[in-house]
Design an enzyme around this catalytic site. Structure first.
Site, short mmCIF file in Angstrom:
data_model
loop_
_atom_site.label_atom_id
_atom_site.label_comp_id
_atom_site.label_asym_id
_atom_site.label_seq_id
_atom_site.Cartn_x
_atom_site.Cartn_y
_atom_site.Cartn_z
N ASP A 11 13.58 24.34 -3.41
CA ASP A 11 12.66 23.67 -2.48
C ASP A 11 13.04 24.74 -0.60
OD1 ASP A 11 10.95 23.04 -0.40
OD2 ASP A 11 11.02 20.78 -1.02
N ILE A 12 12.37 25.49 -0.38
CA ILE A 12 12.25 26.30 0.69
C ILE A 12 12.79 24.96 2.00
CG2 ILE A 12 10.12 27.16 1.24
CD1 ILE A 12 11.95 29.53 2.20
N ASN A 25 -0.58 32.20 5.99
CA ASN A 25 -1.91 33.59 6.70
C ASN A 25 -2.05 33.92 7.24
OD1 ASN A 25 -3.31 31.05 8.05
ND2 ASN A 25 -3.18 30.24 6.00
N GLY A 33 0.88 25.85 -1.23
CA GLY A 33 1.69 26.65 -1.85
C GLY A 33 2.96 26.45 -0.03
N VAL A 34 3.37 27.53 0.14
CA VAL A 34 4.85 27.64 0.44
C VAL A 34 4.17 26.94 1.92
CG1 VAL A 34 6.73 28.72 1.51
CG2 VAL A 34 6.39 28.89 -0.89
N ASP A 35 2.87 27.74 2.71
CA ASP A 35 3.01 27.84 3.19
C ASP A 35 2.34 25.77 3.99
OD1 ASP A 35 1.80 27.92 6.04
OD2 ASP A 35 -0.39 29.13 6.09
N SER A 122 3.61 36.14 -1.11
CA SER A 122 2.11 37.02 -1.92
C SER A 122 2.21 36.83 -3.14
CB SER A 122 2.18 38.42 -2.20
OG SER A 122 1.73 38.43 -0.61
N ILE A 125 -1.27 32.20 -4.38
CA ILE A 125 -2.41 32.22 -4.10
C ILE A 125 -2.95 33.57 -3.81
CG2 ILE A 125 -3.13 29.95 -4.09
CD1 ILE A 125 -3.22 30.25 -0.66
#
Length: 172
Positions: A11-12, A25, A33-35, A122, A125
């Protein structure tokens, strides 16, 4: 494998590095997601910093990178970069994706950051094929590290088993 490159499955948002990279984005307002995970774990300070950036310069363009505080994350900073949406490879996606890694690393160097963790930009999604994205990521990071020795460690943090296996094979 370059001795400065590490690979983990995890997990980042839990990485103890100087900076984590967010697959953002262009609005920088969080998302899926990650964001979304980084914004949720890091708290309001990251969003406030992103709003300041938007007010100053407008949206973040694909392949570009900006930096904010790490908020409540263990990392001191978050480098937000906007990866390309996959369009069959006909819209300069490999170059744009490589720019995400290069510009994030350059921003890290400019800020005196020594350790940085990247997600698989990337490949969620935005549907960039995972194998191709992994190759672009590793090539971009290796090429950057050849010309710049101020980064001590780059960690690729793979959330899923498929990306982890691809990176493991490519990194040897």
């Amino acid at each position: 494998m370059n001795s400065k490159i590490k690979l983990i499955k995890g997990d980042i948002t839990k990485q103890h590095v100087d900076a984590v990279v967010n697959a953002a984005n262009s609005s920088l307002m969080g998302g899926g997601g990650v964001d979304g995970a980084i914004h949720r774990a890091g708290g309001k300070q990251i969003l406030d910093d992103c709003m300041d950036i938007i007010n100053r310069q407008g949206r973040c363009k694909t392949g570009e990178a900006v930096i904010t505080t790490g908020g409540k994350l263990p990392a001191r900073y978050v480098i937000h970069t906007v990866g390309p949406v996959w369009n069959g490879g006909h819209k300069n996606e490999p170059e744009l994706l490589a720019n995400c890694y290069r510009n994030s690393l350059q921003l890290a160097v400019d800020k005196g950051i020594k350790t940085i963790a990247f997600p698989n930009i990337s490949t969620g999604i935005y549907h960039y094929p995972k194998a191709e994205a992994a190759q672009v990521a590793i090539n971009a990071v290796n090429n950057f590290l050849k010309d710049n020795d101020s980064i001590a460690e780059v960690t690729f943090v793979c959330f899923d088993e498929e990306n982890f296996a691809l990176y493991k094979d490519l990194l040897g």
